[in-house]
Design an enzyme around this catalytic site. Structure first.
Site, PDB file in Angstrom:
ATOM      1  N   ASP A  80      37.230  63.734  26.124  1.00 43.92           N
ATOM      2  CA  ASP A  80      37.053  62.286  26.172  1.00 43.92           C
ATOM      3  C   ASP A  80      35.563  61.983  25.990  1.00 43.92           C
ATOM      4  OD1 ASP A  80      37.732  59.603  26.539  1.00 43.92           O
ATOM      5  OD2 ASP A  80      37.444  59.717  28.711  1.00 43.92           O
TER       6      ASP A  80
ATOM      7  N   ASP B 282      33.758  58.292  26.875  1.00 39.66           N
ATOM      8  CA  ASP B 282      33.250  57.431  27.942  1.00 39.66           C
ATOM      9  C   ASP B 282      33.458  58.100  29.289  1.00 39.66           C
ATOM     10  OD1 ASP B 282      32.495  55.364  26.238  1.00 39.66           O
ATOM     11  OD2 ASP B 282      34.492  54.480  26.269  1.00 39.66           O
TER      12      ASP B 282
ATOM     13  N   ASP C 251      37.751  62.068  32.338  1.00 40.97           N
ATOM     14  CA  ASP C 251      37.343  61.514  33.632  1.00 40.97           C
ATOM     15  C   ASP C 251      38.421  60.650  34.256  1.00 40.97           C
ATOM     16  OD1 ASP C 251      37.000  59.445  31.674  1.00 40.97           O
ATOM     17  OD2 ASP C 251      35.775  58.346  33.128  1.00 40.97           O
TER      18      ASP C 251
END
Length: 258
Positions: free
Chosen positions: A13, A15, A209
């Site tokens: 990922d 961000d 996250d």
């Protein structure tokens, strides 16, 4: 950890894993250097639909990272692929940024504010009541409702901002219609990522996250899962979910360090 370091492919990922807004997170340069030095295959798989792969490449370049354009795959691209496969030559009313609009154009999908086949929502900073009103009217007339991803929030330098799931919910509530979300954890996007990487599930790990997108996507695709605490999830929040990641790290910089 050694079994993680032995993986041939990594789906990451962006961000909350690579950056927050316009700030590079600690350990990212070391992680990328380790990937390249060890011949690892990697793909930055982002639920964000705002930017094209070219724009993401340039953003990382401004942050000091040299990553070729082919290492990026976005929910905008996945959405365009899905819609063009479902209904070739279809049209859409789009609430989103240029990354989404360009992906749809490139897939042969035209923009239509009168009688579109789809209403498509992605992350956007040009969100207003007029656009919501138009989208609700079109869905009531029969347009199918599509979200690029099911993220409720996204991380920025100062905290979090509403993401696609939060932005599309007024349309769902007003029309009684449920949106279909294309991005993670939808297996469609994960299959695209594995195909692009050219690695097997057993040889691939996903790093993210978010428990509700990245980690559940990895579990459902049978990948090893790595949760990093550099984004929206804290260690205390892990007990809120009925599943757990295989690894929990403070950031990606822990992976190359023995």
């Amino acid at each position: 950890m050694q079994s993680l370091r032995d993986k041939k492919g990594f789906i990451c990922d962006m961000d909350g894993v690579i950056y927050h807004g316009n700030f590079l997170l600690p350990g990212v340069k070391e992680f990328l250097n380790w990937l390249n030095a060890n011949g690892k295959k990697f793909l930055f798989l982002t639920n964000s639909s705002e930017r094209s792969p070219r724009e993401l490449q340039m953003k990382l370049a401004r942050l000091g990272l040299d990553v070729p354009e082919e290492h990026f795959y976005t929910s905008a691209l996945a959405t365009a692929t899905f819609l063009s496969a479902q209904r070739p030559g279809c049209s859409a009313y789009v609430i989103g940024e240029p990354g989404l609009i360009n992906a749809l154009y490139n897939a042969g999908i035209t923009m239509n504010e009168v009688n579109p086949d789809y209403v498509v929502m992605g992350e956007t900073r040009s969100y207003n009541f007029e656009k919501l009103e138009r989208a609700i009217h079109l869905v009531q007339k029969g347009a199918r409702l599509i979200g690029t991803n099911s993220d409720l929030t996204g991380p920025v330098e100062g905290g979090i901002v509403p993401a696609t799931r939060a932005l599309i919910s007024p349309i769902e509530l007003a029309t009684g219609k449920q949106a279909y979300f294309v991005g993670k954890p939808n297996p469609l996007m994960m299959r695209h990522a594995l195909k692009q990487l050219g690695t097997s599930r057993e040889d691939t790990a996903i790093i993210g996250d978010r428990m509700d997108t990245d980690i559940v996507a990895g579990i459902e695709t049978e990948l090893d899962t790595v949760l990093v605490l550099s984004g929206v999830t804290s260690r205390e929040m892990l007990g809120n979910f009925p599943y757990c990641p295989k690894y929990v790290l403070s950031g990606v910089g822990e992976i190359p360090n023995p």
